[in-house]
Design a protein around this motif. Structure first.
Motif, PDB file in Angstrom:
ATOM      1  N   PHE A  94       0.808  -1.218   0.000  1.00 33.13           N
ATOM      2  CA  PHE A  94       0.000   0.000   0.000  1.00 33.13           C
ATOM      3  C   PHE A  94       0.844   1.273   0.000  1.00 33.13           C
ATOM      4  CE2 PHE A  94      -2.435   3.175   2.568  1.00 33.13           C
ATOM      5  CZ  PHE A  94      -3.373   3.490   1.600  1.00 33.13           C
ATOM      6  N   ALA A  95       0.608   2.128  -0.991  1.00 32.60           N
ATOM      7  CA  ALA A  95       1.195   3.471  -1.081  1.00 32.60           C
ATOM      8  C   ALA A  95       2.722   3.488  -0.949  1.00 32.60           C
ATOM      9  CB  ALA A  95       0.570   4.391  -0.032  1.00 32.60           C
TER      10      ALA A  95
ATOM     11  N   MET B 165       2.181   8.330  -4.055  1.00 32.92           N
ATOM     12  CA  MET B 165       1.295   7.573  -3.165  1.00 32.92           C
ATOM     13  C   MET B 165       0.555   6.436  -3.879  1.00 32.92           C
ATOM     14  SD  MET B 165       1.748   8.692  -0.168  1.00 32.92           S
ATOM     15  CE  MET B 165       0.362   7.998   0.707  1.00 32.92           C
ATOM     16  N   ARG B 166       1.107   6.001  -4.997  1.00 32.36           N
ATOM     17  CA  ARG B 166       0.500   4.871  -5.684  1.00 32.36           C
ATOM     18  C   ARG B 166       0.937   3.558  -5.041  1.00 32.36           C
ATOM     19  NH1 ARG B 166       1.413   5.757 -11.992  1.00 32.36           N
ATOM     20  NH2 ARG B 166       3.450   6.453 -11.240  1.00 32.36           N
ATOM     21  N   THR B 167       0.146   2.528  -5.283  1.00 32.21           N
ATOM     22  CA  THR B 167       0.359   1.231  -4.652  1.00 32.21           C
ATOM     23  C   THR B 167       0.940   0.236  -5.648  1.00 32.21           C
ATOM     24  OG1 THR B 167      -1.419   1.573  -3.055  1.00 32.21           O
ATOM     25  CG2 THR B 167      -0.825  -0.709  -3.536  1.00 32.21           C
TER      26      THR B 167
ATOM     27  N   ARG C 298      -6.909   3.911  -1.975  1.00 34.85           N
ATOM     28  CA  ARG C 298      -7.242   4.579  -0.719  1.00 34.85           C
ATOM     29  C   ARG C 298      -7.099   3.701   0.520  1.00 34.85           C
ATOM     30  NH1 ARG C 298     -12.823   7.698  -2.528  1.00 34.85           N
ATOM     31  NH2 ARG C 298     -11.946   8.896  -4.269  1.00 34.85           N
ATOM     32  N   SER C 299      -6.954   2.400   0.339  1.00 42.27           N
ATOM     33  CA  SER C 299      -6.870   1.524   1.504  1.00 42.27           C
ATOM     34  C   SER C 299      -6.137   0.241   1.143  1.00 42.27           C
ATOM     35  CB  SER C 299      -8.277   1.184   2.025  1.00 42.27           C
ATOM     36  OG  SER C 299      -8.987   0.423   1.061  1.00 42.27           O
TER      37      SER C 299
ATOM     38  N   THR D 119     -13.502  -0.336  -5.311  1.00 43.66           N
ATOM     39  CA  THR D 119     -13.084  -1.553  -4.617  1.00 43.66           C
ATOM     40  C   THR D 119     -14.177  -2.601  -4.675  1.00 43.66           C
ATOM     41  OG1 THR D 119     -11.718  -0.254  -3.092  1.00 43.66           O
ATOM     42  CG2 THR D 119     -12.265  -2.495  -2.422  1.00 43.66           C
ATOM     43  N   LEU D 120     -15.429  -2.176  -4.539  1.00 49.13           N
ATOM     44  CA  LEU D 120     -16.556  -3.101  -4.623  1.00 49.13           C
ATOM     45  C   LEU D 120     -16.610  -3.771  -5.991  1.00 49.13           C
ATOM     46  CD1 LEU D 120     -19.097  -4.322  -3.371  1.00 49.13           C
ATOM     47  CD2 LEU D 120     -20.363  -2.314  -4.189  1.00 49.13           C
TER      48      LEU D 120
END
Length: 222
Positions: A83-84, A89-91, A126-127, A198-199
């Protein structure tokens, strides 16, 4: 910023690493992706040289293709994310697809790597759940393709009419993740996720692995 000579050196190193990472060295994929940034500095050049040194020192590493009984073969996809950890801030997400013996469902079994990739997400994640679901969905997509490829190769059955019969037929597709929250979300009929993107990834994953499901594997075992 790098000068012209340093940029030329960086391009040469990255080209060498990309060729190795895409053909026979999955272990180099993550590092090769992370050193490629918009504004290159001496720090990235140093990291590139260190990765190249590692590649040379481990030049005897590679991929081993293991003989398998086709009637017992399964396709396993692994998805993971960091994550990030990349620029802006990309994953970083990665996937690995292996064909193995069905004994792998109960313990250790031989296997052969068929497909792999490690890259930064094109959008800001975001998560942790968002990153893991994106990686798992990508792993499922590639695993289904590998299953379809072997299905056509061995049984001359076209696999362009959908993916459900691939999972139910000759080559089961299994996806593994070390993210417990993703595993729990996939088990629910209607996952409760606030992020709509995400869903979508979770529902896509559920559709791809509807028959055999998602396996949770602790990080130290994956």
């Amino acid at each position: 910023p790098l000068n012209f000579a340093d940029r030329s050196e960086m391009k040469g190193i990255v080209g060498d690493l990309q060729y190795a990472a895409s053909t026979c060295r999955p272990d180099l994929s993550g590092g090769t992706s992370l050193i490629q940034r918009g504004e290159l500095t001496m720090d990235e050049l140093r990291q590139a040289n260190e990765l190249l040194k590692h590649a040379v020192q481990t030049s005897d590493w590679g991929i081993t293709i293991t003989p398998l009984n086709v009637s017992r073969m399964v396709v396993v996809g692994y998805g993971d994310s960091s994550f990030a950890n990349a620029d802006e801030m990309r994953t970083q997400i990665a996937m690995l697809v292996v064909v193995s013996d069905c004994a792998c469902l109960e313990g250790e079994a031989p296997g052969s790597i068929m497909s792999w990739a490690s890259n930064r997400t094109k959008r800001v994640i975001r998560s942790t759940l968002a990153g893991e679901s994106c990686a798992a969905d990508n792993a499922a997509d590639n695993a289904v393709y590998v299953a379809a490829f072997f299905r056509e190769l061995y049984f001359r059955k076209r696999s362009t009419r959908g993916t459900a019969d691939i999972q139910l037929d000759e080559f089961p597709v299994l996806i593994a993740t070390d993210c417990r929250s993703l595993f729990d979300a996939v088990q629910k009929v209607q996952p409760k996720v606030t992020e709509k993107r995400t869903l979508i990834d979770i529902l896509s994953l559920k559709e791809s692995i509807a028959e055999h499901g998602l396996e949770w594997v602790p990080s130290h075992l994956q």
